[in-house]
Design a protein around this motif. Structure first.
Motif, PDB file in Angstrom:
ATOM      1  N   PHE A   1      19.369  76.704 -13.420  1.00 13.46           N
ATOM      2  CA  PHE A   1      19.020  76.988 -12.021  1.00 13.46           C
ATOM      3  C   PHE A   1      19.530  78.363 -11.600  1.00 13.46           C
ATOM      4  N   ILE A   2      20.743  78.729 -12.056  1.00 18.40           N
ATOM      5  CA  ILE A   2      21.304  80.040 -11.706  1.00 18.40           C
ATOM      6  C   ILE A   2      20.446  81.155 -12.298  1.00 18.40           C
ATOM      7  N   PHE A   3      20.045  80.989 -13.563  1.00 14.37           N
ATOM      8  CA  PHE A   3      19.188  81.998 -14.189  1.00 14.37           C
ATOM      9  C   PHE A   3      17.831  82.080 -13.487  1.00 14.37           C
ATOM     10  N   TRP A   4      17.341  80.943 -13.015  1.00  6.06           N
ATOM     11  CA  TRP A   4      16.027  80.925 -12.370  1.00  6.06           C
ATOM     12  C   TRP A   4      16.105  81.468 -10.945  1.00  6.06           C
ATOM     13  N   ASP A   5      17.066  80.994 -10.166  1.00  4.35           N
ATOM     14  CA  ASP A   5      17.174  81.370  -8.756  1.00  4.35           C
ATOM     15  C   ASP A   5      17.794  82.756  -8.570  1.00  4.35           C
ATOM     16  N   ARG A   6      18.698  83.128  -9.484  1.00  6.02           N
ATOM     17  CA  ARG A   6      19.341  84.445  -9.490  1.00  6.02           C
ATOM     18  C   ARG A   6      20.022  84.767  -8.145  1.00  6.02           C
ATOM     19  N   PRO A   7      20.972  83.927  -7.702  1.00 10.04           N
ATOM     20  CA  PRO A   7      21.734  84.295  -6.507  1.00 10.04           C
ATOM     21  C   PRO A   7      22.637  85.495  -6.748  1.00 10.04           C
ATOM     22  N   PHE A   8      22.932  85.753  -8.009  1.00 10.45           N
ATOM     23  CA  PHE A   8      23.693  86.932  -8.414  1.00 10.45           C
ATOM     24  C   PHE A   8      23.356  87.224  -9.864  1.00 10.45           C
ATOM     25  N   VAL A   9      23.700  88.421 -10.300  1.00  6.98           N
ATOM     26  CA  VAL A   9      23.449  88.831 -11.686  1.00  6.98           C
ATOM     27  C   VAL A   9      24.745  89.374 -12.264  1.00  6.98           C
ATOM     28  N   VAL A  10      24.731  89.606 -13.556  1.00  5.15           N
ATOM     29  CA  VAL A  10      25.897  90.164 -14.230  1.00  5.15           C
ATOM     30  C   VAL A  10      26.209  91.544 -13.644  1.00  5.15           C
ATOM     31  N   GLY A  11      27.468  91.744 -13.280  1.00  3.84           N
ATOM     32  CA  GLY A  11      27.897  92.996 -12.673  1.00  3.84           C
ATOM     33  C   GLY A  11      28.034  92.928 -11.167  1.00  3.84           C
ATOM     34  N   ASP A  12      27.520  91.854 -10.541  1.00  6.25           N
ATOM     35  CA  ASP A  12      27.628  91.706  -9.092  1.00  6.25           C
ATOM     36  C   ASP A  12      29.064  91.370  -8.684  1.00  6.25           C
ATOM     37  N   LEU A  13      29.418  91.744  -7.466  1.00  2.82           N
ATOM     38  CA  LEU A  13      30.688  91.361  -6.858  1.00  2.82           C
ATOM     39  C   LEU A  13      30.417  90.166  -5.961  1.00  2.82           C
ATOM     40  N   ILE A  14      31.063  89.034  -6.268  1.00  3.72           N
ATOM     41  CA  ILE A  14      30.782  87.802  -5.533  1.00  3.72           C
ATOM     42  C   ILE A  14      32.077  87.121  -5.127  1.00  3.72           C
ATOM     43  N   GLU A  15      31.933  86.167  -4.223  1.00  6.51           N
ATOM     44  CA  GLU A  15      33.054  85.331  -3.792  1.00  6.51           C
ATOM     45  C   GLU A  15      32.604  83.877  -3.837  1.00  6.51           C
ATOM     46  N   ILE A  16      33.323  83.058  -4.615  1.00 11.06           N
ATOM     47  CA  ILE A  16      32.999  81.639  -4.764  1.00 11.06           C
ATOM     48  C   ILE A  16      34.277  80.837  -4.557  1.00 11.06           C
ATOM     49  N   GLY A  17      34.263  79.965  -3.568  1.00 11.28           N
ATOM     50  CA  GLY A  17      35.423  79.120  -3.334  1.00 11.28           C
ATOM     51  C   GLY A  17      36.700  79.897  -3.106  1.00 11.28           C
ATOM     52  N   GLY A  18      36.602  81.030  -2.430  1.00  9.66           N
ATOM     53  CA  GLY A  18      37.782  81.850  -2.166  1.00  9.66           C
ATOM     54  C   GLY A  18      38.165  82.772  -3.300  1.00  9.66           C
ATOM     55  N   GLN A  19      37.478  82.707  -4.424  1.00  6.85           N
ATOM     56  CA  GLN A  19      37.748  83.585  -5.568  1.00  6.85           C
ATOM     57  C   GLN A  19      36.756  84.744  -5.550  1.00  6.85           C
TER      58      GLN A  19
END
Length: 282
Positions: free
Chosen positions: A120-138
């Protein structure tokens, strides 16, 4: 002791065991060679992937997905072929598992859920390799997206492996999904300060168009009116969103220095404790 040795000889045919091992060794060696062939085949396939990636424009996320899927397929076929060389039918093993297979299915439920979530992540692509993200406070940079987990490197150099199921079921904040990012720097000044003067001072800090955007233009907004000061927020859009942490620190320090040099009053809350004479004597 002699009784034990005699009992062992009675129920264990040493010569038959040796013959079985000797007969099994060629099958084992054949299975090892077959699996080694598939390992070598995967190295060739991986080299082919690299050649195709250099020849055609493929983003890192899709590269990561194709490599993971290719490696899984080749290794599954290799393991199945190795079992066949040993005289074991993988299909019959799966069919004969029965209750054990059901138990293993429950045990592998989380792993299968992570794999599906990875797709689902590969299909939906909410982010890609190299992106700066925040998940669960991380917060960190996405280093790898596999079928089981996503690896994120934090700003202090730690590597965090987050199961894909947790990512799919959580809110993901991306700092690099869009081309630009806005920095909001809050600070407080005295209520009687000249806002036009402060606005002019701060706008002069972001004249470098290689770092900051002129469109949308910077803003200085009144965020709240407090008892002893007013809170202002300086908003400015940056050109390279991946530099937002360093630029935020630099801009905050530059704002403080500019306001101090301009003698802008920045009052802060103080607490005074007044004791009467009777309390002081006691």
């Amino acid at each position: 002791m002699e009784y034990i040795i005699e009992l062992f000889r009675k129920y264990f045919d040493f010569h038959a065991a040796i013959e079985s091992i000797v007969a099994f060794l060629p099958k084992l060696l054949s299975a090892i060679l077959v699996f080694a062939f598939f390992v070598f085949l995967w190295k060739l396939v991986r080299r082919l992937f690299r050649m195709l990636f250099r020849r055609f424009t493929v983003d890192r996320t899709l590269q990561n997905f194709l490599v993971n899927v290719g490696k899984t397929v080749v290794y599954v076929f290799g393991f199945s072929a190795a079992l066949t060389q040993m005289g074991v039918n993988p299909a019959s093993i799966l069919a004969s598992l029965g209750i054990a297979g059901l138990t293993l299915g429950f045990a592998a439920k989380d792993a299968l859920s992570n794999i599906i979530s990875g797709l689902f992540i590969f299909w939906d692509r909410p982010f890609v390799v190299g992106d700066l993200i925040e998940i669960g406070g991380q917060y960190g940079r996405v280093e790898e997206i596999s079928l089981r987990s996503t690896k994120v490197t934090t700003v202090d150099g730690k590597m965090i492996s987050i199961p894909n199921t947790q990512i799919v079921n959580s809110m993901v904040v991306s700092y690099t999904n869009f081309p630009h990012l806005r920095l909001d720097i809050p600070f407080t000044v005295a209520p009687d300060e000249d806002l036009a003067k402060i606005r002019s001072l701060l706008f002069a800090l972001v004249q470098d168009t290689n770092t900051y955007l002129s469109t949308p233009p910077p803003e200085l907004v009144l965020n709240s009116i407090n008892d002893y000061n007013i809170e202002l927020v300086f908003r400015v859009w940056i050109r390279d969103e991946k530099q937002h942490i360093a630029l935020r620190f630099q801009l905050r320090e530059a704002i403080l220095k500019t306001l101090l040099e301009a003698k802008v009053n920045m009052p802060y809350e103080t607490l005074s404790v007044i004791m009467n004479k009777q309390q002081a004597d006691t």
